[in-house]
Write a protein that holds these residues in place. Structure first.
Motif, PDB file in Angstrom:
ATOM      1  N   GLN A 168      -6.686 -13.907  -1.049  1.00  0.00           N
ATOM      2  CA  GLN A 168      -6.451 -15.219  -0.428  1.00  0.00           C
ATOM      3  C   GLN A 168      -7.718 -16.078  -0.496  1.00  0.00           C
ATOM      4  O   GLN A 168      -7.654 -17.258  -0.823  1.00  0.00           O
TER       5      GLN A 168
ATOM      6  N   GLU B 277       0.840  -1.213   0.000  1.00  0.00           N
ATOM      7  CA  GLU B 277       0.000   0.000   0.000  1.00  0.00           C
ATOM      8  C   GLU B 277       0.864   1.248   0.000  1.00  0.00           C
ATOM      9  O   GLU B 277       1.748   1.413   0.845  1.00  0.00           O
TER      10      GLU B 277
ATOM     11  N   ARG C  37       0.752 -11.686   0.844  1.00  0.00           N
ATOM     12  CA  ARG C  37       1.246 -10.967   2.028  1.00  0.00           C
ATOM     13  C   ARG C  37       1.064  -9.458   1.843  1.00  0.00           C
ATOM     14  O   ARG C  37       1.445  -8.912   0.800  1.00  0.00           O
ATOM     15  N   PRO C  38       0.531  -8.790   2.853  1.00  0.00           N
ATOM     16  CA  PRO C  38       0.335  -7.334   2.747  1.00  0.00           C
ATOM     17  C   PRO C  38       1.459  -6.540   3.419  1.00  0.00           C
ATOM     18  O   PRO C  38       2.072  -7.020   4.374  1.00  0.00           O
ATOM     19  N   SER C  39       1.719  -5.347   2.930  1.00  0.00           N
ATOM     20  CA  SER C  39       2.596  -4.398   3.642  1.00  0.00           C
ATOM     21  C   SER C  39       2.090  -2.986   3.394  1.00  0.00           C
ATOM     22  O   SER C  39       1.797  -2.629   2.257  1.00  0.00           O
TER      23      SER C  39
ATOM     24  N   THR D 100      -5.593  -8.268   0.409  1.00  0.00           N
ATOM     25  CA  THR D 100      -4.926  -9.543   0.720  1.00  0.00           C
ATOM     26  C   THR D 100      -5.966 -10.598   1.094  1.00  0.00           C
ATOM     27  O   THR D 100      -5.932 -11.730   0.595  1.00  0.00           O
ATOM     28  N   ASP D 101      -6.902 -10.236   1.976  1.00  0.00           N
ATOM     29  CA  ASP D 101      -7.922 -11.198   2.404  1.00  0.00           C
ATOM     30  C   ASP D 101      -8.772 -11.653   1.215  1.00  0.00           C
ATOM     31  O   ASP D 101      -9.049 -12.842   1.062  1.00  0.00           O
TER      32      ASP D 101
ATOM     33  N   ARG E 152     -10.216  -0.513   7.313  1.00  0.00           N
ATOM     34  CA  ARG E 152      -8.921  -1.210   7.296  1.00  0.00           C
ATOM     35  C   ARG E 152      -8.073  -0.743   6.125  1.00  0.00           C
ATOM     36  O   ARG E 152      -8.603  -0.340   5.078  1.00  0.00           O
ATOM     37  N   ASN E 153      -6.760  -0.842   6.295  1.00  0.00           N
ATOM     38  CA  ASN E 153      -5.861  -0.482   5.199  1.00  0.00           C
ATOM     39  C   ASN E 153      -6.174  -1.332   3.969  1.00  0.00           C
ATOM     40  O   ASN E 153      -6.481  -2.520   4.087  1.00  0.00           O
ATOM     41  N   ARG E 154      -6.063  -0.694   2.825  1.00  0.00           N
ATOM     42  CA  ARG E 154      -6.422  -1.379   1.569  1.00  0.00           C
ATOM     43  C   ARG E 154      -5.575  -2.616   1.324  1.00  0.00           C
ATOM     44  O   ARG E 154      -6.041  -3.592   0.722  1.00  0.00           O
ATOM     45  N   ALA E 155      -4.323  -2.574   1.756  1.00  0.00           N
ATOM     46  CA  ALA E 155      -3.454  -3.745   1.545  1.00  0.00           C
ATOM     47  C   ALA E 155      -4.046  -4.974   2.236  1.00  0.00           C
ATOM     48  O   ALA E 155      -4.005  -6.086   1.697  1.00  0.00           O
ATOM     49  N   TYR E 156      -4.630  -4.769   3.428  1.00  0.00           N
ATOM     50  CA  TYR E 156      -5.195  -5.911   4.168  1.00  0.00           C
ATOM     51  C   TYR E 156      -6.506  -6.373   3.548  1.00  0.00           C
ATOM     52  O   TYR E 156      -6.776  -7.578   3.460  1.00  0.00           O
TER      53      TYR E 156
END
Ligand code: F6P
Length: 361
Positions: A266, A186, A282-284, A262-263, A255-259
């Motif tokens: 997945q 992100e 994997r998010p960062s 990711t969900d 929530r952060n867009r990366a998370y």
């Protein structure tokens, strides 16, 4: 910011022979000082004496002195250093007209003729207000990693932040390749996707998701995951996905867009009968890493050009208030409140197309 500070101080002293006072902590430094003096002649004289007594480095060392007479030495060796020697701060008080009036009065009492304001949207809106409410010559200079000021092709700091993102992607690629993973990174950028799209184009990231591309719904995220899966089926081994922080989600999520992504990815890869159930995502969230580090030569050069233009306008007999802007690779002064350059949106779209074709597998 530092490269600009150095340029604006040195040009003032060397080319124009005009003294330059640095303001520590932006508007907040001006507001504090105005509150301290409060129009009292004796206090203003004390302040003048303090500025004279502690010029350059001596002033910069004194943490409670907000106005500093800048000299050559005080800006020596700062060109490539991130951040700003003078410090910066958000200042909610500056929204109040009476607070701005206090600042205008203070600057008048000190004999200040022009104010150069470097910053993003908030700083330049404040500068616009001062320009309307005072007789000071006000010059704004765009500096924000978001590149969301649509009247200039580039703001100070963008190139450096893009370089940092390319550096970061290079490091994430190592794990992505060796572990055959999808990395969702992100970026910052507020409502603009420019930082993310420039970084994607320059780093070769496989996918970039920007606010301009519309909100992330469950269906859209599944379709993005399907694109990655398709590339994996054709032999690609990993994917780096850049997502800009300002991308909306539907329904809204904090929530952060990366998370969020990711969900969703997945879930898609692990669906019943999917070809890559073991594919890991994997998010960062890269965060403030993007706002620091060594300034790129392109940013240092733009800083010098903006400073030169700011001085040219201040010293011109037909001087006007305005903002420095890079347009068709020329530095110009545009008025406060100027409309967006239509080319900016076109360029962003063109960058998206170019990236999509380069990343397509
Ligand atoms: O405007 C620049 C920026 O870095 C944005 O990209 C980001 O959303 C924000 O500032 C972060 O602000 P703060 O440092 O106050 O968290």
């Amino acid at each position: 910011m530092n490269a600009f500070l150095r340029a604006v101080v040195r040009l003032g002293l060397n080319r124009h022979g005009v003294p330059v006072v640095g303001v520590r902590s932006g508007y907040s430094g001006l507001v504090r000082t105005a509150k301290l003096t409060g129009g009292d002649v004796e206090k203003v004289n004390q302040l003048k004496a303090e500025i004279e007594l502690n010029p350059g480095m001596a002033g910069l060392i004194k943490q409670d002195q907000y106005l500093i007479q800048m000299d050559h030495r005080s800006v020596s060796g700062i060109m490539g250093k991130g951040g700003t020697l003078l410090g910066s701060a958000r200042c909610l008080d500056f929204h109040k007209p009476e607070v701005r009036q206090g600042v205008i009065q203070l600057l008048g009492e000190l004999g200040v003729r022009a104010l150069v304001v470097v910053g993003g949207d908030g700083s330049l809106s404040g500068a616009d207000r001062l320009a309307k409410e005072s007789d000071l010559r006000i010059i704004g200079v765009p500096a924000t990693i978001d590149n969301d000021l649509q009247f200039t092709e580039m703001a100070l700091g963008v190139d450096t932040a893009v370089q940092t993102l390319v550096w970061a992607v290079d490091r994430f690629i190592d794990t992505a390749r060796s572990h055959r993973r999808v990395m969702v990174l992100e970026t910052m950028g507020r409502e603009s996707g420019d930082l993310a799209r420039m970084a994607a184009l320059a780093s070769g990231a496989e996918m970039v998701i920007t606010p301009e591309g519309g909100p992330l719904t469950e269906e859209r995220m599944a379709s993005l995951a399907a694109q990655i899966e398709g590339a994996m089926t054709r032999g690609r081994g990993h994917a780096i996905v850049l997502v800009a922080e300002g991308v909306k989600t539907e329904p809204p999520q904090t929530r952060n867009r990366a998370y969020v992504l990711t969900d969703a990815f997945q879930r898609y890869f692990q669906r019943e009968g999917g070809p890559f159930p073991d594919l890991e995502v994997r998010p960062s969230v890269l965060g403030h890493l993007q706002r620091g580090g060594h300034t790129t030569p392109a940013d240092c050069m733009l800083a010098a050009r903006f400073a030169e233009k700011a001085w040219e306008e201040i010293m011109s007999p037909t001087s006007q208030n305005g903002i420095t802007a890079l347009r068709n690779n020329r530095v110009e002064i545009v008025p406060f409140g100027v409309e967006a350059m239509p080319e900016r949106a076109v360029q962003s779209l063109a960058m998206d197309h170019l990236h999509a074709d380069l990343a397509n597998w």
